[in-house]
Design an enzyme around this catalytic site. Structure first.
Site, PDB file in Angstrom:
ATOM      1  N   ASP A 137       0.840  -1.180   0.000  1.00  0.00           N
ATOM      2  CA  ASP A 137       0.000   0.000   0.000  1.00  0.00           C
ATOM      3  C   ASP A 137       0.890   1.250   0.000  1.00  0.00           C
ATOM      4  O   ASP A 137       1.790   1.387   0.818  1.00  0.00           O
ATOM      5  CB  ASP A 137      -0.870  -0.053   1.263  1.00  0.00           C
ATOM      6  CG  ASP A 137      -1.850   1.100   1.321  1.00  0.00           C
ATOM      7  OD1 ASP A 137      -2.986   0.896   0.878  1.00  0.00           O
ATOM      8  OD2 ASP A 137      -1.484   2.186   1.796  1.00  0.00           O
ATOM      9  N   ASP A 155       1.447   8.175  -9.483  1.00  0.00           N
ATOM     10  CA  ASP A 155       0.874   7.759 -10.761  1.00  0.00           C
ATOM     11  C   ASP A 155      -0.284   6.831 -10.417  1.00  0.00           C
ATOM     12  O   ASP A 155      -0.183   5.624 -10.522  1.00  0.00           O
ATOM     13  CB  ASP A 155       1.967   7.042 -11.549  1.00  0.00           C
ATOM     14  CG  ASP A 155       1.478   6.563 -12.906  1.00  0.00           C
ATOM     15  OD1 ASP A 155       0.278   6.746 -13.211  1.00  0.00           O
ATOM     16  OD2 ASP A 155       2.296   5.994 -13.641  1.00  0.00           O
ATOM     17  N   SER A 156      -1.379   7.416  -9.961  1.00  0.00           N
ATOM     18  CA  SER A 156      -2.427   6.602  -9.342  1.00  0.00           C
ATOM     19  C   SER A 156      -3.601   6.387 -10.287  1.00  0.00           C
ATOM     20  O   SER A 156      -3.760   7.085 -11.279  1.00  0.00           O
ATOM     21  CB  SER A 156      -2.931   7.304  -8.084  1.00  0.00           C
ATOM     22  OG  SER A 156      -3.561   8.511  -8.434  1.00  0.00           O
ATOM     23  N   THR A 157      -4.435   5.443  -9.889  1.00  0.00           N
ATOM     24  CA  THR A 157      -5.731   5.284 -10.541  1.00  0.00           C
ATOM     25  C   THR A 157      -6.655   6.370 -10.003  1.00  0.00           C
ATOM     26  O   THR A 157      -6.249   7.217  -9.222  1.00  0.00           O
ATOM     27  CB  THR A 157      -6.333   3.910 -10.201  1.00  0.00           C
ATOM     28  OG1 THR A 157      -6.336   3.791  -8.779  1.00  0.00           O
ATOM     29  CG2 THR A 157      -5.504   2.792 -10.787  1.00  0.00           C
TER      30      THR A 157
END
Lengths: 286, 487
Positions: A137, A155-157
């Site tokens: 996480d 660089d996330s969803t």
């Protein structure tokens, strides 16, 4: 027979791509992972029904999320990338000989494994010796770090599902702590065109502003993302990417890009009024 | 520690739920209450709560039984619950565990009867004394100096109280306290029964003791006579639903009469169905659910302690006495050592980080974590706590160092509550007998109850709690600037 992939951009707006083959469909511990092969956009990565990248336009996102901070501070040596399981951001970072170490933290090991097999275009540099991949996480990882990184790239969803924790105040505060005094935080910042995304973007921006003396937003044109107009956040303890742009140094690196260049660098911070208006409504969170 | 019990009945059944489903499928035309008629009479409410919810909001009728006088599906559902919890009988309660606590006390005590109980009971227990006129004999709970919190009762203290009050009818035990602390229940039951007293358990925070492994012993397993179980708290039923469990020597028909004195005659079928389904789920999946709960809480406790500053306490504090057992599913965290009152951390978590926890008091916070939480939310809680420490932590100098003051009781609660009263500015009440309640809510343990002597120490505590932002309740004056005292 015709096969179409459809993503709902809002409850009443759909975006569809005609598909040649469905290559992968797998439910991991965290999300549904699909890889599709399309006629015009190449291969496509879809997570929980949301389009993450297409081979045709992924370079825009990945160039913009990396070269803007890199061309601001040539002394960036240690980088933390959160998310980025497709490897595209890592591919761009590894083009800099000046970077000494990259930690990548991706919660879903299966995304990385599947991208290695089906998306070599983005995942091709995941074996770089400077890279360490942690499968955990992102919020948990960054909580344990202090004064370690010159650059953190988020660089996330989207902020629903596994990426939720990466849009929270506690996450940005912990990023601040994990950065050195020269530190820069760049994040995927959604878009303002559709109301639902606009709210998320506003909240995220306000939270970042509460920690960093410099908190800016820049934009790029990404055809396959909702509205096509996508935003990135640039927050930093010391650097201003407009004032401190190192164009000569960057050109000397000889990195060939297809979207980013020194003019885009200064231009991307020039925001249209519809974004400026939303940002002006965003005071720093207490 | 409890093992997992053998159950005799078919716990996969849910008779009330099944009857309600069948009733819906029969498409019976409703010319009875409720007047919203399956939601058609109130569109906004239906959109908000969902059509199923409104359609299932029905009233008692022959095929669906009646909680005041259960003879069919509610009776069967109560029998299944008794079987699942290892009780002789059980009663569905729709007035919260408050209703169950009051039913227990009023079933055993009449006006003038004595009941032995720890002072750190929930207000619902003392409320029952105001209503029925029973006389409390308080056993002072132990106090942990470092944490400033009240603990359980030692068997020795209970025995002393029992010997001194041989005419008392019952002993009431918190199993566990809000903070998760347990007394030596088995021994207390043994002492009480030896002297002919009944044992009542306030198990409002202990539903999981009946189904999980590695947890303190449950009231029924320890041989207690009655227990109030707040199934909605950690057992998964809807808010306000609870169970009253009865042991062998308790007449269930008399208890039903007592409950019917005060409970609604229009018991909510939503609440009752939720009890039926929660019981079914706990009987089948409870062990696994609470194993996951313990895993989640133990992880959070370890991470919070590793971060420093906070102290998430646990079974390492068990001392065989007033801190006999600890409920590992409680994430109780001591905050005072880093200079923040629990209530301040509680407010920061909600206002700055969008995280709602169960309560914060002077020195501690309590977060309820269950097997229903996701890792990502637990990570958010831990990270937010670590940020609060970084951004707000300071020296603990000047923070109040105790949570609990043992009061002196000078009048029975009912006598003090109904006595002729005088309203005074709170600061000039020291030395007087209080005729109302003052408490922080949550946790709802009275700082003052009717009949107790007000002291300067107690007034300091109230003023500190107010200043730190605790929500003070119980008084007639909602701002707690004036107190009612006995004339």
């Amino acid at each position: 027979m015709e096969l179409w992939f459809t993503e709902n951009h809002t409850d009443s707006i759909k975006f569809s791509i005609k598909i040649k083959r469905h290559l992968v469909s797998e439910q991991s511990e965290f999300q549904k992972i699909d890889i599709l092969d399309s006629y015009e956009l190449g291969r496509i990565l879809v997570l929980d029904g949301f389009l993450m990248l297409t081979e045709k336009d992924e370079y825009i996102y990945h160039e913009m999320i990396t070269h803007v901070p890199m061309a601001t501070n040539p002394d960036i040596k240690r980088v933390l990338v959160i998310g980025a399981g497709d490897g595209g951001t890592i591919r761009e970072l590894t083009r800099y000989g000046s970077i000494e170490h990259i930690d990548m933290v991706e919660i879903d090991r299966r995304v990385v494994e599947i991208c290695r097999e089906y998306l070599p275009q983005t995942a091709g540099k995941l074996d770089d010796p400077r890279l360490t991949i942690y499968y955990e996480d992102g919020l948990k990882f960054v909580r344990g770090r202090e004064n370690e990184y010159d650059l953190i790239i988020v660089d996330s969803t989207d902020p629903f599902g596994p990426g939720e924790g990466l849009f929270t105040k506690e996450f940005y505060g912990n990023c601040y702590k994990a950065l050195t005094s020269d530190g820069i935080l760049v994040n995927q910042h959604e878009s303002t065109f559709y109301d639902e995304y606009a709210e998320i973007m506003k909240r995220a921006h306000s939270r970042i502003k509460s920690f960093f003396p410099t908190a800016l937003v820049y934009s790029a044109h990404i055809p396959t993302y909702p509205s096509g107009h996508w935003l990135f956040g640039f927050a930093s303890k010391r650097f201003d990417p407009r004032r401190d742009q190192q164009a000569d140094w960057w050109l000397a690196q000889g990195i060939r890009t297809r979207y980013y260049n020194q003019y885009v660098h200064s231009g991307c911070f020039a925001l249209p009024n519809n974004v400026r208006d939303v940002l002006r409504e965003t005071p720093a969170a207490k | 520690m409890c093992g997992v019990r053998e159950m005799k009945l078919d716990q996969s059944r849910a008779p009330l739920y099944e009857a309600m489903r069948e009733h819906r499928l029969n498409r019976v035309v409703p010319f009875d209450v409720p007047g919203h008629k399956g939601g058609r009479g109130n569109r906004t409410l239906t959109e908000f709560l969902g059509e199923n919810c409104l359609k299932n909001d029905v009233n008692s009728m022959k095929p669906l039984d009646n909680l005041c006088h259960p003879v069919s599906v509610i009776k069967q559902a109560q029998e299944l619950a008794a079987d699942a919890f290892g009780a002789e009988n059980s009663v569905f309660i729709v007035n919260g565990a408050t209703g169950a606590v009051q039913a227990m006390i009023m079933s055993l005590c009449k006006a003038g009867d004595k009941i032995i109980l720890p002072r750190n009971v929930h207000r619902s227990a003392i409320n029952a004394l105001v209503v029925c006129g029973a006389i409390p004999v308080y056993v002072n709970p132990g106090v942990n100096g470092r944490l400033g919190i009240p603990l359980g009762m030692t068997p020795e203290e209970v025995e002393r109280a029992v010997v001194a009050n041989p005419e008392a009818k019952a002993v009431l035990v918190n199993n566990p306290t809000y903070y998760g602390i347990c007394s030596d229940l088995k021994k207390i039951v043994e002492i009480a029964h030896r002297h002919g007293l009944k044992v009542l358990c306030d198990e409002v925070h202990g539903t999981h003791f009946y189904f999980g492994e590695g947890l303190p012993i449950s009231g029924m397993a320890a041989g207690a006579d009655m227990s109030a179980v707040s199934v909605h708290k950690t057992g998964g039923s809807l808010t306000q639903s609870a169970l009253l469990l009865l042991g062998k020597g308790i007449n269930p028909d008399y208890v039903r009469q007592i409950i019917n004195l005060t409970q609604t005659t229009s018991a909510s079928y939503l609440l009752m169905a939720s009890l039926d389904l929660a019981r079914q789920n706990l009987a089948i999946n409870g062990r696994e659910f609470y194993a996951k709960t313990l895993e989640n809480v133990n992880y959070a406790r370890g991470e919070i302690n590793a971060a420093g500053g906070y102290y998430a306490f646990g079974s390492e504090l068990c001392d065989g006495g007033a801190f006999y057992g600890f409920d590992g599913t409680k994430l109780s965290v001591h905050t005072r050592a880093m200079g923040l009152a629990g209530i301040e951390v509680y407010d920061l978590l909600r206002d700055e980080y969008g995280i709602q926890i169960e309560f914060g008091d002077i020195g501690n916070i309590l977060a309820i974590i269950t097997g229903g939480d996701r890792t990502l939310e637990i990570e958010r809680l831990i990270s937010a706590l670590s940020e609060i420490k970084r951004l707000y932590g300071r020296s603990p100098v000047g923070l109040y160092d105790h949570e609990y003051i043992n009061p002196t009781v000078d009048m029975p609660p009912q006598a003090a509550f109904y006595a002729e009263r005088e309203t005074l500015p709170i600061e000039s009440t020291a030395g007087r007998i209080c005729s109302e309640f003052v408490m922080c809510y949550p946790p709802g343990i009275p700082i003052l109850a009717p009949g107790e002597r007000i002291t300067a120490d107690i007034l300091d505590y109230i003023s500190f709690a107010k200043e730190k932002g605790c929500s003070l309740t119980g008084c007639r004056d909602m701002r707690v600037e004036f107190l009612d005292v006995v004339k």
